[in-house]
Scaffold this active site. Structure first.
Site: not given
Ligand code: HPA
Length: 266
Positions: A25, A55, A77, A79-80, A107, A205-206, A229, A241
């Protein structure tokens, strides 16, 4: 798989990538600078059409610092709603194209309280908290063994190279354990506390599925997380996001220079 490989080979002719790079990301811009041949996922037989904010969804082939590279600009992903097979299919294709080394980026949220957004983290290991495994199902013996060893998924040698590359550029970095969750909801503060207790330093998440499959295929892996973050509960702030994309954008120059320097020595 043959259909996919043949289609790609037809497009890239005698270009044989030795290094694969999965751009996470906000980091996909790297491939715009070094784009020799690009093939949208939607055109490739066996690939699905990925659409996620931030993306692009294409394979980009280029020669960078003397190295032949195939980049994924955007990834699938879990989650998609894609299956683990779809998520990891491009890694298997990379293997068939001759890739020996995979640089996988993402990320991630900072779980370790000494890490701050904007930090780059070299992944030393992962905890697969996705509740499933991309190797479930019939094994393809041409790719790897049924019960692959996972003692060193993230190559120590590549981490050393990455550390040296970062030091040369005066880019500070962290090292740590990446926890993979399915998403798409971010974690709760209680979950983040649990991950920290279990030894996690970053959460995302990857990456774990692709790294598992690369390791299984005998591809060496370097994992780089861009900590975008604070993970949930580390501060009072809610997660979103946009913050992830904004922070990734801020570090993209460092990230680019680091990647270039790593490619030089790899
Ligand atoms: N959690 C999960 N996935 C993420 C995060 C997070 O804080 N930041 C970027 N991808």
């Amino acid at each position: 798989m043959n259909l996919t490989v043949n289609y790609i080979k037809e497009k890239i002719r005698d270009f044989e990538p030795e290094i694969g790079i999965i751009l996470g990301s906000g980091l996909g811009e790297f491939a715009d600078t070094y784009n020799m041949i690009s093939i949208p996922y939607s055109e490739i037989p066996g690939f699905e059409n990925s659409q996620v904010q931030g993306h692009k969804g294409q394979l980009v082939f280029a020669e960078i610092n003397g190295k032949k590279v195939v980049m994924m600009q955007g990834r699938y992903h879990f989650y998609e709603g894609y299956s683990m097979q779809t998520v990891t299919y491009p890694v298997k294709i990379m293997k068939k194209l001759g890739v020996k080394t995979l640089i996988v980026t993402n990320a991630a949220g900072a779980v370790n309280k000494t890490f701050i957004p904007g930090d780059l983290m070299f992944i030393t290991d992962h905890i697969n908290f996705m509740g499933t495994n991309p190797l479930i199902g019939k094994n393809d013996d041409t790719l790897g063994t049924r019960f692959p060893d996972m003692s060193e998924v993230y190559s120590k040698k590549l981490i050393n190279i990455a550390e040296q590359a970062a030091q040369e550029l005066n880019i500070s970095y962290k090292k740590g354990v990446y926890v993979a969750t399915t998403g798409p909801s971010y974690e709760t503060p209680a979950e983040i506390n649990m991950f920290r207790t279990l030894g996690g330093d970053a959460v995302g998440m990857s990456t774990a599925p692709e790294a598992i499959v690369a390791n299984y295929c005998g591809i060496k892996v370097l994992g780089i997380s861009c900590l975008t973050n604070y993970a949930a509960g580390v501060t009072e702030n809610p997660l979103n996001h946009q913050e992830v994309i904004d922070t990734a954008n801020k570090v993209k120059d460092n990230f680019k220079n680091l990647l270039l320097n790593i490619l030089k020595t790899i």
